[in-house]
Design an enzyme around this catalytic site. Structure first.
Site, PDB file in Angstrom:
ATOM      1  N   ASN A   9      40.589  43.573  38.376  1.00  0.00           N
ATOM      2  CA  ASN A   9      40.305  42.141  38.233  1.00  0.00           C
ATOM      3  C   ASN A   9      39.017  42.030  37.427  1.00  0.00           C
ATOM      4  O   ASN A   9      37.930  42.265  37.955  1.00  0.00           O
ATOM      5  CB  ASN A   9      40.132  41.503  39.624  1.00  0.00           C
ATOM      6  CG  ASN A   9      39.657  40.066  39.538  1.00  0.00           C
ATOM      7  OD1 ASN A   9      39.722  39.441  38.483  1.00  0.00           O
ATOM      8  ND2 ASN A   9      39.179  39.526  40.662  1.00  0.00           N
ATOM      9  N   LYS A  11      37.605  39.481  36.307  1.00  0.00           N
ATOM     10  CA  LYS A  11      36.897  38.216  36.539  1.00  0.00           C
ATOM     11  C   LYS A  11      36.516  37.599  35.182  1.00  0.00           C
ATOM     12  O   LYS A  11      37.252  37.765  34.221  1.00  0.00           O
ATOM     13  CB  LYS A  11      35.678  38.434  37.440  1.00  0.00           C
ATOM     14  CG  LYS A  11      36.030  39.231  38.693  1.00  0.00           C
ATOM     15  CD  LYS A  11      34.965  39.154  39.721  1.00  0.00           C
ATOM     16  CE  LYS A  11      35.316  40.077  40.865  1.00  0.00           C
ATOM     17  NZ  LYS A  11      34.559  39.815  42.060  1.00  0.00           N
ATOM     18  N   HIS A  93      42.229  34.220  45.129  1.00  0.00           N
ATOM     19  CA  HIS A  93      41.021  35.062  45.205  1.00  0.00           C
ATOM     20  C   HIS A  93      39.921  34.267  45.916  1.00  0.00           C
ATOM     21  O   HIS A  93      39.815  33.047  45.744  1.00  0.00           O
ATOM     22  CB  HIS A  93      40.580  35.465  43.789  1.00  0.00           C
ATOM     23  CG  HIS A  93      39.521  36.523  43.822  1.00  0.00           C
ATOM     24  ND1 HIS A  93      38.198  36.224  44.063  1.00  0.00           N
ATOM     25  CD2 HIS A  93      39.591  37.873  43.674  1.00  0.00           C
ATOM     26  CE1 HIS A  93      37.500  37.350  44.056  1.00  0.00           C
ATOM     27  NE2 HIS A  93      38.328  38.369  43.817  1.00  0.00           N
ATOM     28  N   GLU A  95      36.908  33.874  45.334  1.00  0.00           N
ATOM     29  CA  GLU A  95      36.031  33.105  44.447  1.00  0.00           C
ATOM     30  C   GLU A  95      36.686  31.783  44.055  1.00  0.00           C
ATOM     31  O   GLU A  95      36.009  30.777  43.869  1.00  0.00           O
ATOM     32  CB  GLU A  95      35.661  33.959  43.218  1.00  0.00           C
ATOM     33  CG  GLU A  95      34.666  35.051  43.612  1.00  0.00           C
ATOM     34  CD  GLU A  95      34.711  36.298  42.759  1.00  0.00           C
ATOM     35  OE1 GLU A  95      35.304  36.272  41.670  1.00  0.00           O
ATOM     36  OE2 GLU A  95      34.138  37.315  43.193  1.00  0.00           O
ATOM     37  N   GLU A 164      40.930  41.318  51.059  1.00  0.00           N
ATOM     38  CA  GLU A 164      39.602  41.430  50.465  1.00  0.00           C
ATOM     39  C   GLU A 164      38.588  40.720  51.362  1.00  0.00           C
ATOM     40  O   GLU A 164      38.396  39.497  51.243  1.00  0.00           O
ATOM     41  CB  GLU A 164      39.582  40.759  49.088  1.00  0.00           C
ATOM     42  CG  GLU A 164      40.529  41.378  48.086  1.00  0.00           C
ATOM     43  CD  GLU A 164      40.027  41.189  46.666  1.00  0.00           C
ATOM     44  OE1 GLU A 164      39.884  42.181  45.970  1.00  0.00           O
ATOM     45  OE2 GLU A 164      39.751  40.043  46.277  1.00  0.00           O
ATOM     46  N   GLY A 170      31.910  42.560  45.634  1.00  0.00           N
ATOM     47  CA  GLY A 170      30.764  42.559  44.718  1.00  0.00           C
ATOM     48  C   GLY A 170      29.432  42.756  45.411  1.00  0.00           C
ATOM     49  O   GLY A 170      28.382  42.538  44.813  1.00  0.00           O
ATOM     50  N   SER A 208      34.389  46.255  46.764  1.00  0.00           N
ATOM     51  CA  SER A 208      33.481  47.358  46.431  1.00  0.00           C
ATOM     52  C   SER A 208      34.165  48.725  46.487  1.00  0.00           C
ATOM     53  O   SER A 208      33.569  49.706  46.936  1.00  0.00           O
ATOM     54  CB  SER A 208      32.237  47.316  47.333  1.00  0.00           C
ATOM     55  OG  SER A 208      31.547  46.094  47.151  1.00  0.00           O
TER      56      SER A 208
HETATM   57  C1  PEP Z   1      37.444  41.475  43.559  1.00  0.00           C
HETATM   58  O1  PEP Z   1      36.778  40.593  43.048  1.00  0.00           O
HETATM   59  O2  PEP Z   1      38.676  41.330  43.683  1.00  0.00           O
HETATM   60  C2  PEP Z   1      36.747  42.677  44.020  1.00  0.00           C
HETATM   61  C3  PEP Z   1      37.355  43.463  44.858  1.00  0.00           C
HETATM   62  O3  PEP Z   1      35.486  42.881  43.513  1.00  0.00           O
HETATM   63  P1  PEP Z   1      34.569  44.185  43.702  1.00  0.00           P
HETATM   64  O4  PEP Z   1      35.458  45.405  43.545  1.00  0.00           O
HETATM   65  O5  PEP Z   1      33.545  44.097  42.613  1.00  0.00           O
HETATM   66  O6  PEP Z   1      33.985  44.110  45.063  1.00  0.00           O
END
Ligand code: PEP
Length: 244
Positions: A9, A11, A93, A95, A164, A170, A208
């Site tokens: 992803n 973003k 997601h 976000e 998630e 992040g 992460s």
């Molecule tokens: C994401 O935004 O879907 C995600 C898992 O981000 P990160 O791997 O940076 O934590």
């Protein structure tokens, strides 16, 4: 056997030049047990489609409109994405739930719109730190999944679910393999209540994931791969995670 997926992803990141370098590097990917995809900002879909044509790497979007077409300024429909060869679309997601106030019902509508247009929806679910600390993680995640349940029964193909935990996205904080597995096992049992087919829905972990923790997470019995944010922007890291 359940499918495995590793999905990047990006973003809101990328430039034409950086994308080219990243996608060219990803083409070195050796065959893996997992299906690999990158979800890019929609303006980069033509470039991604061109650079990945003929490779085993799929591409997709990070959101879709719940509507098929019409007066929805700024939105992009699933069929438009499909025209560019997109095969997957992230929906819900955290976000988007946070910054665009998307409800569980909005997410279910988007997932169904994507599925009806022939895209594989990757439905994100996950609890905040406050919800986890209040002992409400399963209730929150269960409700996010349940909103999609009715739609799920009408999907022409199985969706993908991505667990998630919001507190791990992040932040550098990863759910421990045991914490992630416990939630994945819960999601699997909720899916099994829908239908025997739904039990086969791939459930990815996101939050992460890095080369150093991917193998241990992916070795858990109910973790079928990962949704990768930050590490998907670094070719060597994404390749190492895909290999894991
Ligand atoms: C994401 O935004 O879907 C995600 C898992 O981000 P990160 O791997 O940076 O934590």
């Amino acid at each position: 056997m359940r499918e495995r997926w590793v999905i990047g992803n990006w973003k809101m990141n990328g430039t034409l030049q950086r994308n080219r370098e990243l996608l060219d590097a990803l083409k070195a990917l050796a065959p893996t047990r997992a299906r690999i995809a990158v979800c890019v900002p929609s303006v980069f879909l033509p470039q991604t489609a061109e650079l990945l044509a003929g490779t085993a790497i799929a591409w997709g979007a990070q959101d879709v409109s719940a509507q098929p077409n019409g007066a929805y300024t700024g939105q992009i429909s699933s069929s438009m994405l499909q025209e560019f060869g997109a095969s997957v679309a992230i929906v819900g997601h955290s976000e988007r739930r946070l910054f665009n106030a998307e409800s569980n019902e909005d997410v279910a509508k988007k997932a169904l719109a994507a599925a009806n247009a022939g895209l594989r929806p990757v439905v994100c679910v996950g609890e905040s730190l406050a919800e986890r600390e209040a002992g409400r993680a399963e209730a929150v995640v269960g409700a996010q999944l349940a909103a999609c349940t009715e739609a799920l029964a009408r999907f022409p193909a199985l969706p993908v679910i991505a667990y998630e935990p919001v507190w791990a996205i992040g932040t550098g904080k990863t759910a421990s393999p045991e914490q992630a597995e416990a939630m994945h096992a819960f999601l699997r049992s909720e899916l099994a209540n829908i239908s025997p087919e739904a039990r086969q829905v791939p459930i990815l972990y996101g939050g992460s994931v890095k080369p150093s923790n991917a193998a241990e997470l992916f070795a858990q019995p109910n973790i079928d791969g990962g949704l990768i944010g930050g590490a998907s922007l670094v070719a060597a890291d994404f390749l190492a995670i895909a290999a894991a």
